[in-house]
Write a protein that holds these residues in place. Structure first.
Motif, short mmCIF file in Angstrom:
data_model
loop_
_atom_site.label_atom_id
_atom_site.label_comp_id
_atom_site.label_asym_id
_atom_site.label_seq_id
_atom_site.Cartn_x
_atom_site.Cartn_y
_atom_site.Cartn_z
N GLY A 15 -59.95 95.40 98.22
CA GLY A 15 -59.88 96.68 98.89
C GLY A 15 -58.83 96.77 99.97
N GLU A 16 -58.32 95.63 100.39
CA GLU A 16 -57.29 95.63 101.43
C GLU A 16 -55.90 95.88 100.84
OE1 GLU A 16 -59.37 92.91 104.87
OE2 GLU A 16 -57.88 91.97 103.57
N SER A 17 -54.91 95.94 101.74
CA SER A 17 -53.54 96.26 101.34
C SER A 17 -52.56 95.18 101.76
CB SER A 17 -53.11 97.58 101.99
OG SER A 17 -53.94 98.65 101.58
N LEU A 18 -51.45 95.13 101.05
CA LEU A 18 -50.33 94.26 101.40
C LEU A 18 -49.04 94.99 101.06
CD1 LEU A 18 -51.22 90.69 100.01
CD2 LEU A 18 -50.95 91.32 102.41
N ARG A 19 -47.97 94.64 101.76
CA ARG A 19 -46.66 95.14 101.41
C ARG A 19 -45.73 93.96 101.19
NH1 ARG A 19 -42.25 99.06 104.40
NH2 ARG A 19 -41.84 97.17 105.62
N LEU A 20 -45.18 93.87 100.00
CA LEU A 20 -44.19 92.84 99.69
C LEU A 20 -42.79 93.40 99.89
CD1 LEU A 20 -45.66 91.36 96.37
CD2 LEU A 20 -46.22 90.77 98.73
N SER A 21 -41.91 92.54 100.38
CA SER A 21 -40.52 92.93 100.56
C SER A 21 -39.62 92.01 99.74
CB SER A 21 -40.11 92.84 102.04
OG SER A 21 -40.87 93.73 102.82
N CYS A 22 -38.52 92.56 99.27
CA CYS A 22 -37.53 91.77 98.53
C CYS A 22 -36.16 92.19 99.04
CB CYS A 22 -37.66 92.03 97.04
SG CYS A 22 -36.34 91.28 96.05
N ALA A 23 -35.48 91.30 99.74
CA ALA A 23 -34.19 91.59 100.32
C ALA A 23 -33.09 90.82 99.60
CB ALA A 23 -34.19 91.24 101.80
N ALA A 24 -32.05 91.53 99.21
CA ALA A 24 -30.90 90.90 98.58
C ALA A 24 -29.90 90.52 99.65
CB ALA A 24 -30.26 91.84 97.57
N SER A 25 -29.43 89.28 99.59
CA SER A 25 -28.45 88.82 100.57
C SER A 25 -27.27 88.16 99.87
CB SER A 25 -29.10 87.84 101.54
OG SER A 25 -29.51 86.67 100.86
N GLY A 26 -26.16 88.06 100.58
CA GLY A 26 -24.96 87.46 100.02
C GLY A 26 -23.87 88.50 99.82
N ARG A 27 -22.84 88.12 99.11
CA ARG A 27 -21.71 89.03 98.88
C ARG A 27 -21.83 89.64 97.50
NH1 ARG A 27 -15.99 86.69 100.64
NH2 ARG A 27 -15.55 88.88 100.28
N PHE A 28 -21.96 90.95 97.44
CA PHE A 28 -22.01 91.65 96.17
C PHE A 28 -21.67 93.11 96.39
CE2 PHE A 28 -26.02 93.66 97.25
CZ PHE A 28 -26.65 92.74 98.07
N ASP A 29 -21.49 93.82 95.28
CA ASP A 29 -21.10 95.21 95.37
C ASP A 29 -22.31 96.13 95.54
OD1 ASP A 29 -20.32 97.87 93.38
OD2 ASP A 29 -18.95 97.32 95.00
N ARG A 30 -23.32 95.98 94.68
CA ARG A 30 -24.49 96.84 94.80
C ARG A 30 -25.66 96.26 94.01
NH1 ARG A 30 -21.18 99.42 91.15
NH2 ARG A 30 -22.10 99.83 89.09
N VAL A 31 -26.85 96.68 94.44
CA VAL A 31 -28.09 96.34 93.74
C VAL A 31 -28.42 97.48 92.78
CG1 VAL A 31 -30.53 95.78 93.96
CG2 VAL A 31 -28.91 95.03 95.73
N ASN A 32 -28.61 97.16 91.53
CA ASN A 32 -28.94 98.18 90.54
C ASN A 32 -30.46 98.27 90.42
OD1 ASN A 32 -26.11 98.65 89.98
ND2 ASN A 32 -26.16 96.68 88.93
N ALA A 33 -31.02 98.09 89.23
CA ALA A 33 -32.47 98.15 89.09
C ALA A 33 -33.12 96.96 89.80
CB ALA A 33 -32.86 98.14 87.62
N MET A 34 -34.33 97.21 90.29
CA MET A 34 -35.15 96.14 90.89
C MET A 34 -36.52 96.19 90.24
SD MET A 34 -34.25 96.53 94.94
CE MET A 34 -34.81 94.87 95.37
N ALA A 35 -37.20 95.06 90.28
CA ALA A 35 -38.53 95.02 89.67
C ALA A 35 -39.37 93.94 90.35
CB ALA A 35 -38.43 94.73 88.18
N TRP A 36 -40.68 94.09 90.20
CA TRP A 36 -41.63 93.06 90.59
C TRP A 36 -42.38 92.60 89.34
CZ3 TRP A 36 -41.99 90.70 95.20
CH2 TRP A 36 -41.40 91.33 96.31
N TYR A 37 -42.44 91.30 89.18
CA TYR A 37 -43.25 90.68 88.14
C TYR A 37 -44.34 89.86 88.84
CZ TYR A 37 -39.65 91.67 84.59
OH TYR A 37 -38.78 92.27 83.72
N ARG A 38 -45.36 89.50 88.07
CA ARG A 38 -46.36 88.59 88.61
C ARG A 38 -46.82 87.64 87.52
NH1 ARG A 38 -51.42 92.83 89.62
NH2 ARG A 38 -51.99 93.12 87.41
#
Length: 121
Positions: A15-38
């Motif tokens: 019943g409780e909540s969580l927030r996951l974060s995913c940060a892209a780091s390094g040298r690149f042009d852009r982030v396209n699609a993102m996804a979460w798997y488990r």
């Protein structure tokens, strides 16, 4: 070196909540699609949620209405808000992203290291 860094996994009660974060780091042009798997123990990895660069999302049926995937393109970060968590949500959650490293030339898929989410009373 491009990396995806996840955070936010924890041990919570049903019943409780969580927030996951995913940060892209390094040298690149852009982030396209993102996804979460488990991946739960003894089970195959499954797609939980996916988001396009424009913010369109789709979700695993069992998390629809409870999980929300959003992104902040200026911060190169995706967020998975997980509400009304259930014991069956227990798994290691992995971030995935398709990243254009060099515009028009190089595009690769990247995975995060995983973050543990445990839901138990």
């Amino acid at each position: 070196q491009v990396q995806l860094v996840e955070s936010g996994g924890n041990f919570v009660q049903p019943g409780e909540s969580l927030r996951l974060s995913c940060a892209a780091s390094g040298r690149f042009d852009r982030v396209n699609a993102m996804a979460w798997y488990r991946q739960a123990p003894g089970k195959q990895r499954e797609l939980v949620a996916k988001i396009t660069p424009g913010g369109s999302t789709n979700y695993l049926d069992s998390v629809k209405g409870r999980f929300t995937f959003s992104r902040d393109n200026s911060r190169k970060t995706g967020y998975l808000q997980m509400n009304r968590l259930k014991p069956e949500d227990t798994a290691v959650y992995y971030c995935w992203a398709d990243i254009t490293v060099v515009a028009g030339v190089k595009e690769y898929e990247y995975w995060g290291q995983g973050t543990q989410v445990t839901v138990s009373s």
